[in-house]
Design a protein around this motif. Sequence first.
Motif, PDB file in Angstrom:
ATOM      1  N   LYS A  46     -32.012  19.181  69.643  1.00 27.96           N
ATOM      2  CA  LYS A  46     -33.334  19.810  69.502  1.00 27.96           C
ATOM      3  C   LYS A  46     -33.830  19.712  68.057  1.00 27.96           C
ATOM      4  N   PRO A  47     -35.151  19.905  67.837  1.00 26.72           N
ATOM      5  CA  PRO A  47     -35.680  19.911  66.462  1.00 26.72           C
ATOM      6  C   PRO A  47     -34.892  20.902  65.600  1.00 26.72           C
ATOM      7  N   GLY A  48     -34.521  20.459  64.404  1.00 31.03           N
ATOM      8  CA  GLY A  48     -33.737  21.311  63.511  1.00 31.03           C
ATOM      9  C   GLY A  48     -32.242  21.209  63.738  1.00 31.03           C
ATOM     10  N   GLY A  49     -31.854  20.561  64.805  1.00 30.42           N
ATOM     11  CA  GLY A  49     -30.429  20.467  65.135  1.00 30.42           C
ATOM     12  C   GLY A  49     -29.707  19.371  64.368  1.00 30.42           C
ATOM     13  N   VAL A  50     -28.406  19.525  64.280  1.00 30.19           N
ATOM     14  CA  VAL A  50     -27.563  18.531  63.600  1.00 30.19           C
ATOM     15  C   VAL A  50     -26.442  18.130  64.550  1.00 30.19           C
ATOM     16  N   VAL A  51     -26.231  16.841  64.690  1.00 33.84           N
ATOM     17  CA  VAL A  51     -25.064  16.339  65.424  1.00 33.84           C
ATOM     18  C   VAL A  51     -24.338  15.396  64.486  1.00 33.84           C
ATOM     19  N   SER A  52     -23.045  15.228  64.690  1.00 38.27           N
ATOM     20  CA  SER A  52     -22.341  14.323  63.795  1.00 38.27           C
ATOM     21  C   SER A  52     -21.370  13.441  64.557  1.00 38.27           C
ATOM     22  N   TYR A  53     -21.014  12.369  63.889  1.00 39.98           N
ATOM     23  CA  TYR A  53     -20.134  11.372  64.485  1.00 39.98           C
ATOM     24  C   TYR A  53     -19.145  10.883  63.436  1.00 39.98           C
ATOM     25  N   LYS A  54     -17.891  10.790  63.835  1.00 41.76           N
ATOM     26  CA  LYS A  54     -16.849  10.303  62.932  1.00 41.76           C
ATOM     27  C   LYS A  54     -16.505   8.866  63.302  1.00 41.76           C
ATOM     28  N   PHE A  55     -16.561   7.981  62.314  1.00 43.83           N
ATOM     29  CA  PHE A  55     -16.279   6.563  62.552  1.00 43.83           C
ATOM     30  C   PHE A  55     -14.778   6.341  62.431  1.00 43.83           C
ATOM     31  N   GLU A  56     -14.159   6.078  63.560  1.00 43.34           N
ATOM     32  CA  GLU A  56     -12.696   6.071  63.611  1.00 43.34           C
ATOM     33  C   GLU A  56     -12.058   4.689  63.569  1.00 43.34           C
ATOM     34  N   THR A  57     -12.867   3.652  63.765  1.00 44.14           N
ATOM     35  CA  THR A  57     -12.309   2.297  63.681  1.00 44.14           C
ATOM     36  C   THR A  57     -13.264   1.395  62.901  1.00 44.14           C
ATOM     37  N   LYS A  58     -12.686   0.375  62.301  1.00 43.61           N
ATOM     38  CA  LYS A  58     -13.484  -0.613  61.571  1.00 43.61           C
ATOM     39  C   LYS A  58     -14.407  -1.332  62.534  1.00 43.61           C
ATOM     40  N   GLY A  59     -15.564  -1.734  62.032  1.00 44.22           N
ATOM     41  CA  GLY A  59     -16.444  -2.542  62.854  1.00 44.22           C
ATOM     42  C   GLY A  59     -17.899  -2.149  62.717  1.00 44.22           C
ATOM     43  N   ALA A  60     -18.713  -2.820  63.525  1.00 52.87           N
ATOM     44  CA  ALA A  60     -20.155  -2.592  63.499  1.00 52.87           C
ATOM     45  C   ALA A  60     -20.543  -1.663  64.641  1.00 52.87           C
TER      46      ALA A  60
END
Length: 105
Positions: free
Chosen positions: A73-87
Amino acid sequence: MKLPRLLALAAVAYAVPAMAADLSVSQSNQTFSTAVMTVHVGDKLAFHNADTVTHNITVKGADGDADDLGLQKPGGVVSYKFETKGAYRVVCSIHPRMKMMVTAE
Ligand SMILES: [Cu+2]
């Protein structure tokens, strides 16, 4: 696709993310603030929704695995952890023109 994700987690535990950092990108006017980004394996990227509309980020790895980060939603934050090499391709499944590329090295 659960198995590739488990393998990715195992790889991270083994590789030791010594340079993990917290990074952020904002979304406004249905655009990511950065179109291209390079991160280190283990880094966590936070997406801040500065728009007046809901977004739904999906992160697609080079292996074809896709992680849906859910409705944001507007104002919300989500996050993602990059766990492997690559594109990785980051898209909004609600607004197809929202795209960014992240390279994890
Ligand atoms: Cu969107």
